[in-house]
Design a protein around this motif. Structure first.
Motif, short mmCIF file in Angstrom:
data_model
loop_
_atom_site.label_atom_id
_atom_site.label_comp_id
_atom_site.label_asym_id
_atom_site.label_seq_id
_atom_site.Cartn_x
_atom_site.Cartn_y
_atom_site.Cartn_z
N TYR A 174 0.81 -1.23 -0.07
CA TYR A 174 -0.01 0.11 0.01
C TYR A 174 1.00 1.09 -0.03
O TYR A 174 1.59 1.43 0.93
CB TYR A 174 -1.08 -0.06 1.28
N ASN A 176 1.07 5.47 -0.35
CA ASN A 176 0.03 6.39 0.03
C ASN A 176 0.95 7.57 0.00
O ASN A 176 1.91 7.78 0.92
CB ASN A 176 -0.75 6.49 1.31
N VAL A 202 -1.50 -1.59 -4.05
CA VAL A 202 -2.54 -0.21 -4.21
C VAL A 202 -1.81 0.91 -4.30
O VAL A 202 -0.77 1.10 -3.49
CB VAL A 202 -3.26 -0.41 -2.82
N ASP A 204 -2.01 4.99 -4.13
CA ASP A 204 -3.02 5.92 -3.51
C ASP A 204 -2.55 7.04 -3.06
O ASP A 204 -1.29 7.41 -2.92
CB ASP A 204 -3.74 5.29 -2.18
N VAL A 228 -5.75 4.90 -7.52
CA VAL A 228 -6.75 5.82 -6.92
C VAL A 228 -6.23 7.10 -6.42
O VAL A 228 -4.82 7.28 -6.22
CB VAL A 228 -7.63 5.21 -5.95
N ASN A 229 -7.02 8.14 -6.57
CA ASN A 229 -6.78 9.44 -6.24
C ASN A 229 -5.52 10.14 -6.48
O ASN A 229 -4.75 10.39 -5.94
CB ASN A 229 -6.85 9.08 -4.44
N SER A 231 -3.29 8.97 -8.41
CA SER A 231 -2.03 8.36 -8.24
C SER A 231 -1.71 7.90 -9.87
O SER A 231 -2.52 7.75 -10.72
CB SER A 231 -2.09 6.89 -7.43
#
Length: 280
Positions: A174, A176, A202, A204, A228-229, A231
């Protein structure tokens, strides 16, 4: 006990006062130090909570501690940790993370190597990292943790090489608000808690990640790669049984082994150019 052929010591902190770490040095960083050949368990807080520079933690097992197996946190220059190595670590059944490396800014934790670090069955994320830079994970793994396998937040120039994440509650890897790469690695059967939107990989929060020669075989219907978002993921070869999904401004650029055959701003639609699936 014997770990990797070396005799070691078991430190059991079952009867320590509430809120107490097992091994700790949290005021100033230890320099030119080595913590090795230990099993640390059942501390009310973290098994090991230290700040280290030019140092190594190796051949260590941490288990059944209330917070993290290994915690390395920097709140200022005097507690910064850099140029350190974690090697041959097994961190399992801790209340939060197997390994937690955090800093108030990404200038305080840098130039770190994780080699053969394994986080399993922890109550939070297996290996949780925030605000670090210039760091490499080599042949490390995170399996069956309640949240993510590996989690990066606010970090730059972080690479995973030949690593693995399986059966975690949410994402395997993940990212972020982070920038890095995943090379020759694997993530399978993640998103065990069914939270939705969490693939094996992921990307993000405005992250940019390149994924090379990796896979999610034995996928079990999990999304392979979720972007997502706002990225961006660059995907170079590899094998993915699950879908590659994009949402909320996220975009995946999928290139074959010959590389990326387009220029421009990535968009939501796939295009085929010269037999290479790409986006432009």
């Amino acid at each position: 006990f014997v770990f990797s052929g070396n005799k070691g010591t078991i430190l059991d902190f079952l009867n320590a006062p509430a809120g107490q770490d097992g091994l700790y040095q949290t005021t100033n960083a230890l320099q030119m130090s080595k913590i090795s050949d230990l099993q640390v368990e059942r501390a009310p807080r973290s098994c090991i909570n230290v700040r280290i520079v030019y140092s190594v933690i190796e051949n260590v097992t941490t288990a059944y501690c209330g917070l993290d197996g290994i915690e390395i946190a920097a709140t200022g220059s005097s507690t910064a940790s850099y140029l350190f190595t974690l090697r041959n670590i097994f961190s399992n059944h801790n209340g939060r993370s197997g390994v937690s490396i955090t800093a108030s800014t990404n200038q305080l934790q840098t130039t770190t190597i994780f080699e053969n670090v394994y986080a399993m069955l922890n109550g939070g994320t297996g290996i949780d990292v925030s605000n670090i830079t210039s760091t490499t994970f080599i042949a490390s793994a995170a399996d069956q943790n309640d949240v993510h396998g590996f989690s990066l937040s606010g970090s730059n120039s972080v690479s995973f090489i030949a690593s693995d994440a399986e059966k975690n509650g949410r994402g395997g890897y993940y990212f972020n608000a982070s920038f890095g790469s995943i090379i020759s690695s694997r993530a399978v059967i993640n998103n065990q808690d069914g939270a939705g939107g969490f693939g094996n990989y992921v990307v993000d929060g405005g992250s940019t990640v390149s994924i090379h020669d990796s896979n999610d075989d034995n996928n079990n219907s999990t999304v392979a790669i979720s972007v997502v978002n706002n990225s961006l993921a660059f995907i170079y070869s590899g094998y993915y049984a699950g879908a590659i999904t994009q949402a909320s401004g996220g975009a995946a650029v999928k290139a074959g082994t010959l590389g990326l055959f387009c220029t421009g701003t990535p968009s939501a639609g796939f295009t085929v150019k010269g037999g290479i699936v790409t986006q432009c």
